[in-house]
Design a protein around this motif. Structure first.
Motif, PDB file in Angstrom:
ATOM      1  N   PRO A  12       0.810  -1.223   0.000  1.00 11.70           N
ATOM      2  CA  PRO A  12       0.000   0.000   0.000  1.00 11.70           C
ATOM      3  C   PRO A  12       0.842   1.270   0.000  1.00 11.70           C
ATOM      4  O   PRO A  12       0.526   2.237  -0.683  1.00 11.70           O
ATOM      5  N   GLY A  13       1.934   1.250   0.778  1.00 11.95           N
ATOM      6  CA  GLY A  13       2.727   2.463   0.885  1.00 11.95           C
ATOM      7  C   GLY A  13       3.319   2.914  -0.434  1.00 11.95           C
ATOM      8  O   GLY A  13       3.616   4.096  -0.620  1.00 11.95           O
ATOM      9  N   ALA A  14       3.514   1.977  -1.368  1.00 14.37           N
ATOM     10  CA  ALA A  14       4.170   2.330  -2.629  1.00 14.37           C
ATOM     11  C   ALA A  14       3.196   2.783  -3.706  1.00 14.37           C
ATOM     12  O   ALA A  14       3.609   3.140  -4.808  1.00 14.37           O
ATOM     13  N   LEU A  15       1.908   2.765  -3.398  1.00  8.68           N
ATOM     14  CA  LEU A  15       0.904   3.030  -4.436  1.00  8.68           C
ATOM     15  C   LEU A  15       1.131   4.345  -5.180  1.00  8.68           C
ATOM     16  O   LEU A  15       1.052   4.396  -6.403  1.00  8.68           O
ATOM     17  N   ARG A  16       1.388   5.426  -4.406  1.00  8.72           N
ATOM     18  CA  ARG A  16       1.520   6.726  -5.081  1.00  8.72           C
ATOM     19  C   ARG A  16       2.689   6.722  -6.054  1.00  8.72           C
ATOM     20  O   ARG A  16       2.581   7.203  -7.176  1.00  8.72           O
ATOM     21  N   GLU A  17       3.823   6.146  -5.624  1.00 12.33           N
ATOM     22  CA  GLU A  17       5.000   6.166  -6.506  1.00 12.33           C
ATOM     23  C   GLU A  17       4.762   5.286  -7.727  1.00 12.33           C
ATOM     24  O   GLU A  17       5.132   5.643  -8.851  1.00 12.33           O
ATOM     25  N   VAL A  18       4.147   4.141  -7.504  1.00 11.67           N
ATOM     26  CA  VAL A  18       3.850   3.258  -8.632  1.00 11.67           C
ATOM     27  C   VAL A  18       2.945   3.970  -9.630  1.00 11.67           C
ATOM     28  O   VAL A  18       3.171   3.939 -10.842  1.00 11.67           O
ATOM     29  N   ALA A  19       1.914   4.648  -9.093  1.00  7.38           N
ATOM     30  CA  ALA A  19       0.970   5.332  -9.974  1.00  7.38           C
ATOM     31  C   ALA A  19       1.667   6.416 -10.785  1.00  7.38           C
ATOM     32  O   ALA A  19       1.457   6.536 -11.998  1.00  7.38           O
ATOM     33  N   THR A  20       2.490   7.217 -10.088  1.00 12.53           N
ATOM     34  CA  THR A  20       3.188   8.298 -10.800  1.00 12.53           C
ATOM     35  C   THR A  20       4.088   7.724 -11.879  1.00 12.53           C
ATOM     36  O   THR A  20       4.147   8.230 -12.998  1.00 12.53           O
ATOM     37  N   PHE A  21       4.793   6.647 -11.532  1.00 12.35           N
ATOM     38  CA  PHE A  21       5.675   6.008 -12.512  1.00 12.35           C
ATOM     39  C   PHE A  21       4.874   5.553 -13.724  1.00 12.35           C
ATOM     40  O   PHE A  21       5.254   5.783 -14.873  1.00 12.35           O
ATOM     41  N   LEU A  22       3.727   4.914 -13.466  1.00  8.84           N
ATOM     42  CA  LEU A  22       2.930   4.390 -14.566  1.00  8.84           C
ATOM     43  C   LEU A  22       2.384   5.506 -15.447  1.00  8.84           C
ATOM     44  O   LEU A  22       2.257   5.354 -16.662  1.00  8.84           O
ATOM     45  N   LYS A  23       2.065   6.624 -14.821  1.00 10.88           N
ATOM     46  CA  LYS A  23       1.477   7.702 -15.633  1.00 10.88           C
ATOM     47  C   LYS A  23       2.541   8.427 -16.435  1.00 10.88           C
ATOM     48  O   LYS A  23       2.327   8.780 -17.589  1.00 10.88           O
ATOM     49  N   LEU A  25      -4.121  -2.271 -16.734  1.00 10.98           N
ATOM     50  CA  LEU A  25      -3.461  -2.827 -15.555  1.00 10.98           C
ATOM     51  C   LEU A  25      -4.399  -2.740 -14.373  1.00 10.98           C
ATOM     52  O   LEU A  25      -5.123  -1.764 -14.219  1.00 10.98           O
ATOM     53  N   ARG A  26      -4.387  -3.804 -13.544  1.00 11.92           N
ATOM     54  CA  ARG A  26      -5.155  -3.738 -12.313  1.00 11.92           C
ATOM     55  C   ARG A  26      -4.169  -3.784 -11.156  1.00 11.92           C
ATOM     56  O   ARG A  26      -3.411  -4.728 -11.024  1.00 11.92           O
ATOM     57  N   LEU A  27      -4.201  -2.735 -10.328  1.00 13.32           N
ATOM     58  CA  LEU A  27      -3.311  -2.688  -9.180  1.00 13.32           C
ATOM     59  C   LEU A  27      -4.077  -3.128  -7.943  1.00 13.32           C
ATOM     60  O   LEU A  27      -5.217  -2.740  -7.741  1.00 13.32           O
ATOM     61  N   LYS A  28      -3.424  -3.945  -7.104  1.00 12.90           N
ATOM     62  CA  LYS A  28      -4.095  -4.355  -5.884  1.00 12.90           C
ATOM     63  C   LYS A  28      -3.194  -4.089  -4.702  1.00 12.90           C
ATOM     64  O   LYS A  28      -1.980  -4.250  -4.774  1.00 12.90           O
ATOM     65  N   ALA A  29      -3.792  -3.702  -3.581  1.00 11.72           N
ATOM     66  CA  ALA A  29      -3.006  -3.503  -2.361  1.00 11.72           C
ATOM     67  C   ALA A  29      -3.846  -3.986  -1.194  1.00 11.72           C
ATOM     68  O   ALA A  29      -5.014  -3.635  -1.076  1.00 11.72           O
ATOM     69  N   LEU A  30      -3.242  -4.793  -0.311  1.00  6.32           N
ATOM     70  CA  LEU A  30      -3.992  -5.337   0.806  1.00  6.32           C
ATOM     71  C   LEU A  30      -3.822  -4.433   2.014  1.00  6.32           C
ATOM     72  O   LEU A  30      -2.704  -4.125   2.420  1.00  6.32           O
ATOM     73  N   LEU A  31      -4.930  -3.995   2.604  1.00  5.09           N
ATOM     74  CA  LEU A  31      -4.866  -3.103   3.742  1.00  5.09           C
ATOM     75  C   LEU A  31      -5.353  -3.843   4.980  1.00  5.09           C
ATOM     76  O   LEU A  31      -6.272  -4.654   4.905  1.00  5.09           O
ATOM     77  N   PRO A  32      -4.749  -3.561   6.152  1.00  4.18           N
ATOM     78  CA  PRO A  32      -5.170  -4.254   7.378  1.00  4.18           C
ATOM     79  C   PRO A  32      -6.588  -3.872   7.758  1.00  4.18           C
ATOM     80  O   PRO A  32      -7.073  -2.781   7.441  1.00  4.18           O
ATOM     81  N   ARG A  33      -7.265  -4.781   8.434  1.00  4.52           N
ATOM     82  CA  ARG A  33      -8.666  -4.553   8.740  1.00  4.52           C
ATOM     83  C   ARG A  33      -8.898  -3.428   9.748  1.00  4.52           C
ATOM     84  O   ARG A  33      -9.836  -2.653   9.631  1.00  4.52           O
ATOM     85  N   PRO A  53      -2.491   5.647   0.470  1.00  3.49           N
ATOM     86  CA  PRO A  53      -2.268   6.978  -0.106  1.00  3.49           C
ATOM     87  C   PRO A  53      -3.293   7.254  -1.208  1.00  3.49           C
ATOM     88  O   PRO A  53      -3.675   6.359  -1.954  1.00  3.49           O
ATOM     89  N   SER A  54      -3.714   8.502  -1.282  1.00  2.00           N
ATOM     90  CA  SER A  54      -4.707   8.860  -2.297  1.00  2.00           C
ATOM     91  C   SER A  54      -4.038   9.010  -3.651  1.00  2.00           C
ATOM     92  O   SER A  54      -2.915   9.484  -3.751  1.00  2.00           O
ATOM     93  N   LEU A  55      -4.747   8.574  -4.691  1.00  2.00           N
ATOM     94  CA  LEU A  55      -4.203   8.703  -6.043  1.00  2.00           C
ATOM     95  C   LEU A  55      -4.735   9.948  -6.750  1.00  2.00           C
ATOM     96  O   LEU A  55      -4.487  10.148  -7.933  1.00  2.00           O
ATOM     97  N   THR A  56      -5.497  10.767  -6.020  1.00  2.00           N
ATOM     98  CA  THR A  56      -6.065  11.966  -6.650  1.00  2.00           C
ATOM     99  C   THR A  56      -5.010  12.917  -7.206  1.00  2.00           C
ATOM    100  O   THR A  56      -5.226  13.496  -8.267  1.00  2.00           O
ATOM    101  N   PRO A  57      -3.861  13.077  -6.540  1.00  2.00           N
ATOM    102  CA  PRO A  57      -2.852  13.951  -7.164  1.00  2.00           C
ATOM    103  C   PRO A  57      -2.343  13.422  -8.495  1.00  2.00           C
ATOM    104  O   PRO A  57      -1.853  14.188  -9.317  1.00  2.00           O
TER     105      PRO A  57
END
Lengths: 325, 393, 167
Positions: free
Chosen positions: C36-47, C85-93, C99-103
């Motif tokens: 989950p913590g890497a989501l923003r960086e992954v998204a930016t990289f992909l875009k 691409l489908r990104l998945k991230a597992l978050l604790p219950r 991180p928000s992907l809105t930016p």
């Protein structure tokens, strides 16, 4: 019995008869024009319109509507200014009736004749702007306010072309009295050089009445009913009266100015005036069925950048023509 | 009213003036009177219960915030306690103008998970009805866009055409709006006698009437003055917001799920994807008319090429989707409709996410309404074709 | 036609190493699981990488995986290049955060708001995480599995049992 006849022939009696006739014409015109609008729009839109009221093709629809409105609750919004709110519809309706008083419906059949009846007619039509502003302001409603302001801007902008087009006609006829203008039309003015003036007059009339395509002030898909939003029952009916009867009144004025008024072969003059006014009314209804709405700023641009210069040119052209020939 | 916080400036309520509710926000030295206006949720020109809270400076919009959820019915939660047959009934109802097209996506998702082969005839018939549904949907917006701009007549003509089409829909499926005709594996039953004839008649009729809409609306100078250059959506912005369908195509992006990831028999059919240049309201309307033309073209090809055979594959009595997940995208009339289905092997899905076109389309409103005038507000909202049930589910 | 699923996964693994937990192909589409913590960086990289160019935001949602937590699912695509691409991230219950992907994609705004109210996930960095579809006073997170469907609670249902076991 003799007393009644003497009364009827006296000055007061004739005045009373005239008032009744004008008021009667005003109300009947509303009914007929309203019904015509329902039916004409309906048939242009592949549907039937009123069919039930009165058994035969819903001829009594408007009468039924009138009765319905009569028995509605009288609602004034709590925050509204009571007196102004109640007075506004009156300010819009009365000038309309006064217009009917001065139109020559037949030879010698004007309610009141005068040397300046054209001037009077135009001045009267302008008073209704105040009524609309009163309605919008006193309603205590944002939508009404927006509508009233749009109305005021539109009505004022289109007064000019209306007056200038009519002035050109007066110039050509050499008279400012409506009877005199009809007398001067051996050939209806629309065929005798006032084509442009007629077009301008028609556009300006539709703007004065807030008819589509120039109905931004009451654009019902945007600001509900503009200045009239908070009005219910009989007060609302008065506004409707003003619109429909106003249509016929301005159409009659247009018929007098451009189409030769009561002139015409064969049939009595009154019939001709009614037919010509009816034709112009039909055209106004036709416009409503066909066109979308012009945006307020485009509307203003059309008035100031197009209609005013054109009507000025028309006036000068008429003057030049008169001087030279 | 949902909270809208004013972060800068002080709020004063000025005495006099029309009634209450006029908040004056003083920013800086100039006291600019900004009016906060609510369009909706009941308003003649929002399609259903959409509410837009706009902040006005005179007649110019400074900020616009759509408030949605008035029609939220909890479809995704419901789907978790319904079996697939019932879900097909459910999905008729989010975009109620394209009921048949909605069903196709769900049916396809389950069929693919199960590895079911849908018979040829069923696939062709699905295309036929889906394209007629597309025409039905577009006719509504062709009419209502005109109505919002003040043209009262085209909507009557559009609904007249709709009547003709809905008549044979009713013949086949029993429903004019909610058809419930798809099943997992194909269609419920074959078409009744006389259907193809009616379909052909309707095809000729709608084709001939398209010219009316062009004259009354597309070509009208007033319509053009109201819509050209209004509500321009740049393609990059559209893609970022996930906007699809006629709106995306008008912005110049030729994305159509029927072409880019073909399903049913679209690969065998010839049709074009209309693409605009500027992305303004006029072009969105133009794209709508063109899509109707292309749909009619597809329908004509289906009339000629329809094979015979069964209309439903053999399926077990209770339909269970095997464990797994899948995302199926179809080109709905309003845009891309996606179903993300997660199954744990039971009769109900574990999770069914409905990615609806209108949700993403409406989310772009704040970005494009900024700086527009109130009359343009209506033109812009009318040109973002959406159905509130689709936004809220 | 764009990159194949294995190529996409390889690019992400090269760039992000440990943060990519695994990938698979699902009906022709690449599904990549990340921290989950890497989501923003992954998204930016992909875009922003030119030959990846993920410009289209499809949807974002979550799936309740019971004890395992909430699985955040983000679907994106490149309309210009043609891959998805489908990104998945597992978050604790307890206290699920991501991180928000809105930016990165403005369209993520509404999808994250809906996911937040339905599952109770907090998206850090989101401009305005107010309720979107539910009324303000609504309590609870409807799409969680422990949230019972209300319809049958209010009144006993005289008909047959629902397939989900609810009355």
């Amino acid at each position: 019995m003799e007393g009644v006849v003497v009364l009827a022939r006296s000055a007061w009696g004739i005045l009373l008869l005239k008032l009744i006739a004008i008021l009667g014409l005003y109300l009947v015109a509303t009914l007929v024009v309203g019904y015509a609008e329902h039916k004409v729009l309906a048939h242009m839109q592949a549907r039937l319109g009123p069919m039930y009221a009165g058994r035969f093709h819903g001829w009594a629809q408007l009468i039924a509507d009138g009765l319905k409105f009569l028995q509605k609750e009288d609602v004034i919004p709590r925050a509204a200014d009571k007196w102004v709110f109640s007075l506004a519809p009156v300010m819009v309706v009365v000038p309309g009736i006064m217009l009917y008083a001065v139109i020559p419906w037949g030879k010698g059949l004007a309610g009141f004749s005068s040397d300046v009846s054209l001037f009077y007619a135009l001045a009267i039509s302008a008073i209704s702007v105040v009524g609309v502003l009163m309605a919008g302001w006193a309603s205590a409603n944002k939508f009404s306010l927006i509508g009233a302001l749009r109305s005021a801007a539109q009505l004022i902008a289109y007064e000019l072309p209306l007056v200038l087009a009519a002035a050109a006609v007066a110039l050509q006829a050499g008279s400012a009295s409506l009877e005199g203008i009809v007398e001067a039309q051996r050939l209806p003015f629309i065929l005798a050089g006032q084509e442009l003036g007629f077009f301008i007059f028609l556009m300006a009339s539709m703007a004065e009445l807030s008819r589509t395509p120039l109905d931004m002030p009451i654009a019902d898909s945007e600001i509900i009913a503009g200045a009239y939003t908070e009005y219910t029952g009989m007060r609302y009916v008065l506004f409707l009266l003003a619109e429909y009867a106003g249509m016929f009144g301005l159409a009659a004025l247009g018929a007098v100015l451009f189409l030769g008024g009561w002139r015409g072969p064969g049939f009595p003059g009154v019939l001709w005036t009614l037919v010509k006014a009816g034709a112009l009314t039909f055209i106004m209804i036709w416009f409503r069925a066909t066109y979308p709405r012009i945006r307020e700023d485009q509307l203003q641009k059309m008035a100031w950048a197009w209609l005013v210069p054109l009507s000025l040119a028309n006036l000068m052209g008429t003057a030049a023509f008169k001087l030279l020939f | 009213m949902r909270g809208r916080e004013v972060t800068e400036g002080t709020i004063q309520r000025l005495p006099g003036g029309p009634g209450e509710g006029v908040e004056v926000v003083l920013r800086g030295d100039l006291a600019t009177e900004e009016m906060v206006l609510n369009i909706g949720p009941q308003h003649p020109s929002t399609h259903g219960v959409l509410r837009v809270v706009i902040t006005l400076d005179g007649e110019r919009i400074v900020e616009a915030e759509p408030v949605i959820g008035y029609m939220h019915r909890g479809f995704e939660k419901l789907a978790e306690v319904r079996d697939y047959h019932q879900i097909i009934v459910l999905v008729n109802r989010h975009d109620w103008l394209s009921a048949f097209c909605n069903e196709i996506g769900v049916a396809m998702a389950v069929e693919r998970l199960m590895g079911l082969e849908v018979p040829e005839r069923a696939q062709w018939l699905r295309v036929l009805l889906a394209e007629w549904n597309r025409v039905l949907n577009h006719l509504v917006f062709i009419g209502s866009f005109g109505l919002e701009l003040g043209a009262m007549t085209p909507i009557f003509y559009a609904f007249r055409e709709r009547e003709v089409i809905q008549e044979f829909f009713e013949m086949a499926t029993g429903g004019r709006l909610h058809v419930h005709f798809n099943r997992v594996g194909g269609l419920k039953e074959d078409l009744p006698k006389g259907f193809m004839k009616k379909s052909e008649q309707a095809l000729r009729l709608v084709r001939s009437r398209l010219a009316d809409y062009e004259d009354l609306l597309l070509g009208s100078e007033i319509f053009q003055a109201r819509t050209r250059g209004i509500g321009v959506i740049p393609p990059e912005l559209a893609k970022e917001y996930g906007v699809t369908g006629p709106i995306l195509q008008a912005s110049g992006v030729p994305e159509d799920a029927r072409k880019t990831s073909p399903y049913l028999v679209y690969e065998k059919l010839e049709f074009d994807v209309p693409v605009g240049k500027t992305g303004d309201a006029w072009e969105r309307f133009w794209v709508l008319l063109e899509r109707v033309r292309q749909s009619l073209r597809i329908i004509e090809q289906v009339h000629e090429g329809l094979p015979s055979g069964p209309v439903r594959a053999r399926v077990p009595k209770t339909i269970k989707a095997p464990e797994g997940e899948i995302y199926v995208r179809t080109e709905n009339p309003l845009g891309q409709l996606g179903y993300y289905l997660v199954s744990r092997g039971g009769q109900q899905p574990w999770r069914l996410k409905m990615r609806t076109a209108s949700f993403s389309n409406v989310s772009i409103l704040p970005a494009i309404l900024k700086g527009a005038l109130i009359p343009d507000l209506v033109a812009i909202m009318g040109s973002i074709f959406f159905v509130v049930g689709d936004v809220d589910r | 036609m764009g990159l194949a699923p294995d190529e996409l996964a390889a690019r992400l693994q090269d760039r992000f190493g440990e943060a990519v937990l695994g990938w698979e192909e699902n009906f022709g589409e690449a599904v990549v699981r990340v921290l989950p913590g890497a989501l923003r960086e992954v998204a930016t990289f992909l875009k922003e990488t030119p030959d990846l160019a993920f410009d289209f935001f499809d949807f974002a949602t979550a799936v309740d995986r019971e004890e395992a937590g909430f699985e955040l699912v983000v679907e994106i695509a490149s309309l210009s290049l043609g891959h998805r691409l489908r990104l998945k991230a597992l978050l604790p219950r307890e206290d699920p955060r991501a991180p928000s992907l809105t930016p990165v994609w403005a369209g993520a705004n509404w999808h994250e708001r809906e996911t937040a109210e339905m599952f109770g996930i907090t998206f850090e960095g989101h401009p305005n995480l107010a309720k979107l579809l539910l009324p303000e006073e609504f309590e609870g997170h409807p799409l969680r599995k422990d949230f019972v469907l209300m319809a049958r609670e209010a009144k006993p249902w005289p008909g047959a049992k629902e397939p989900g076991g609810h009355e």
